[in-house]
Design a protein around this motif. Structure first.
Motif, PDB file in Angstrom:
ATOM      1  N   SER A  82       0.947  -1.460  -0.333  1.00  0.00           N
ATOM      2  CA  SER A  82      -0.098  -0.221  -0.121  1.00  0.00           C
ATOM      3  C   SER A  82       1.010   0.987   0.458  1.00  0.00           C
ATOM      4  O   SER A  82       0.229   2.356  -0.102  1.00  0.00           O
ATOM      5  N   TYR A  83       2.767   1.115   0.088  1.00  0.00           N
ATOM      6  CA  TYR A  83       2.677   2.404   0.053  1.00  0.00           C
ATOM      7  C   TYR A  83       2.928   2.858  -0.690  1.00  0.00           C
ATOM      8  O   TYR A  83       2.234   3.825  -1.409  1.00  0.00           O
ATOM      9  N   GLU A  86       0.004   4.906  -2.260  1.00  0.00           N
ATOM     10  CA  GLU A  86      -0.030   6.232  -1.863  1.00  0.00           C
ATOM     11  C   GLU A  86       0.586   6.908  -2.232  1.00  0.00           C
ATOM     12  O   GLU A  86       0.319   8.307  -2.524  1.00  0.00           O
ATOM     13  N   ASP A 283       4.323   4.233   7.887  1.00  0.00           N
ATOM     14  CA  ASP A 283       2.853   4.774   8.079  1.00  0.00           C
ATOM     15  C   ASP A 283       2.370   4.597   6.966  1.00  0.00           C
ATOM     16  O   ASP A 283       1.313   5.709   6.635  1.00  0.00           O
ATOM     17  N   VAL A 284       2.079   3.427   6.075  1.00  0.00           N
ATOM     18  CA  VAL A 284       0.610   2.917   5.596  1.00  0.00           C
ATOM     19  C   VAL A 284      -0.660   2.758   6.297  1.00  0.00           C
ATOM     20  O   VAL A 284      -0.493   3.030   7.403  1.00  0.00           O
ATOM     21  N   GLU A 285      -1.461   3.037   5.528  1.00  0.00           N
ATOM     22  CA  GLU A 285      -2.695   3.743   6.033  1.00  0.00           C
ATOM     23  C   GLU A 285      -3.298   2.312   7.397  1.00  0.00           C
ATOM     24  O   GLU A 285      -3.992   2.939   8.846  1.00  0.00           O
ATOM     25  N   HIS A 298       7.198   7.659   9.673  1.00  0.00           N
ATOM     26  CA  HIS A 298       5.758   8.310   8.631  1.00  0.00           C
ATOM     27  C   HIS A 298       6.340   9.204   7.644  1.00  0.00           C
ATOM     28  O   HIS A 298       7.223   9.977   7.754  1.00  0.00           O
ATOM     29  N   TYR A 302       2.484  10.309  -0.184  1.00  0.00           N
ATOM     30  CA  TYR A 302       1.937  11.041  -1.242  1.00  0.00           C
ATOM     31  C   TYR A 302       2.658  12.417  -2.648  1.00  0.00           C
ATOM     32  O   TYR A 302       2.233  12.290  -3.166  1.00  0.00           O
TER      33      TYR A 302
END
Length: 343
Positions: A82-83, A86, A283-285, A298, A302
């Motif tokens: 998921s990194y 973003e 610090d992925v969601e 973090h 983005y």
């Protein structure tokens, strides 16, 4: 008057706009592209009719004329992480604002597949390529990428060699923040679970972490290298939990490895943070929604994507070839996976 629409897109054609405006297709095209040599009244009439007909330019056809594709290639290591989702969102949003499209490719941590993606993007006339290059690139691959006649922006690489433009988070600061967090909470015997030694940004995190830990007397750090994926973290943690040797905390090279550690801990009956503390990086969601919520470093994923596209835009508009380099700040996000212990 009936207006002919494109048979595939359903959009109004340039020929239809020209016919309704009473001008040639060439004049209609020049009017819509604000080209020189069109009378202001004619241009205004063509623009008004194009707006009324909801005309959308055929970017492919325009590319055949201008030689531009308005397409940027984005190659990531593992789209499941998921990194990169973003990062990709940052690239795409900035590209949309710049009137460009993004084509996403997944290298799957494979250098041969990465080189194939580069060739495919160039065949499709990509105007620039943003890539999170795999850890190990042969000298031949590096030379081949360097010879590509479009801007190349590497993600998670610093600009030490000056060949390519780069965007990265401050990995050195991130490694130090992780060490300071563990030291502040009394941890002196820790494990650093990270990716391959050849992975540049993970290596910088590790070096900074080890340096900060060693500055405190009486510390012990065991470094373990594995594949920096969920499965890699899980498999390495399974081995670790068979013989912890007094370690009280684990710092992983990224968050997905930390999630693998969490799964292995559950299976082994080890409680986080009561039995072992855990800190990640990215610090992925999902980090805020894991159990327990993950303490992590973090990095502005983005913003990394946006910065890469902004560099591409600068290079394409200026026609320059001098690489640009940006390093973005990081910060520690403390949640519930690190416990304070007595010194």
């Amino acid at each position: 008057m009936s207006v002919k629409k494109h048979s595939l897109s359903g959009g109004v054609t340039l020929q239809a706009v020209a016919r309704v405006a009473g001008v040639t297709i060439a004049t209609a095209s020049r009017s819509l592209n604000d080209a020189y040599g069109v009378h202001p009244a004619t241009r205004a009439r063509v623009l008004q009719i194009a707006k009324r007909l909801n005309y959308t330019p055929n970017r492919f056809a325009r590319g055949l004329v201008t030689g531009r594709s308005d397409m940027i290639g984005l190659i990531v290591s593992d789209v499941r992480n998921s990194y990169f989702a973003e990062v990709a969102r940052g690239v795409e949003d900035a590209a949309l604002e710049a009137g460009r499209d993004v084509m996403l490719c997944n290298s799957d941590l494979n250098s041969a597949r990465q080189m194939k993606s580069i060739a495919s993007l160039l065949d499709k006339r990509a105007e620039a390529i943003i890539m999170n290059s795999v850890a190990a690139l042969s000298r031949a691959d590096q030379q081949q990428i360097a010879a590509v006649d479009v801007p190349i922006v590497l993600l998670n690489r610093t600009g030490r060699d000056g060949t390519f433009s780069t965007v990265s988070a401050d990995n050195e600061k991130g490694g130090r923040l992780a060490a300071e967090c563990l030291l502040r909470n009394g941890h002196r015997n820790v494990i650093h679970l990270t990716g391959p030694k050849s992975h540049a940004n993970l290596a910088r995190r590790a070096q900074s972490f080890l340096k900060a830990m060693s500055a405190q007397r009486g510390t012990r750090v065991q470094t373990i290298h594995a594949i920096h994926t969920l499965q890699g973290g899980y498999g390495a943690a399974q081995e670790l939990f068979r013989s912890m040797k007094g370690a009280t905390a684990i710092f992983t090279g990224n968050d997905v490895m930390a999630f693998g550690v969490m799964r292995a801990a559950i299976e082994a009956g080890i409680r986080i943070p009561r039995d072992i503390s855990l800190i990640g990086f990215d610090d992925v969601e999902l980090a805020a929604m894991s159990f327990p919520p993950l303490t992590t470093v973090h990095q502005p994923k983005y913003s990394v994507g946006r910065a890469a596209l902004e560099i591409v835009k600068e290079l394409l508009e200026s026609g320059e070839h001098t690489p640009r380099h940006r390093v973005l700040d990081v910060k520690l996000v403390e949640r519930a996976s690190v416990a304070k212990i007595s010194k």
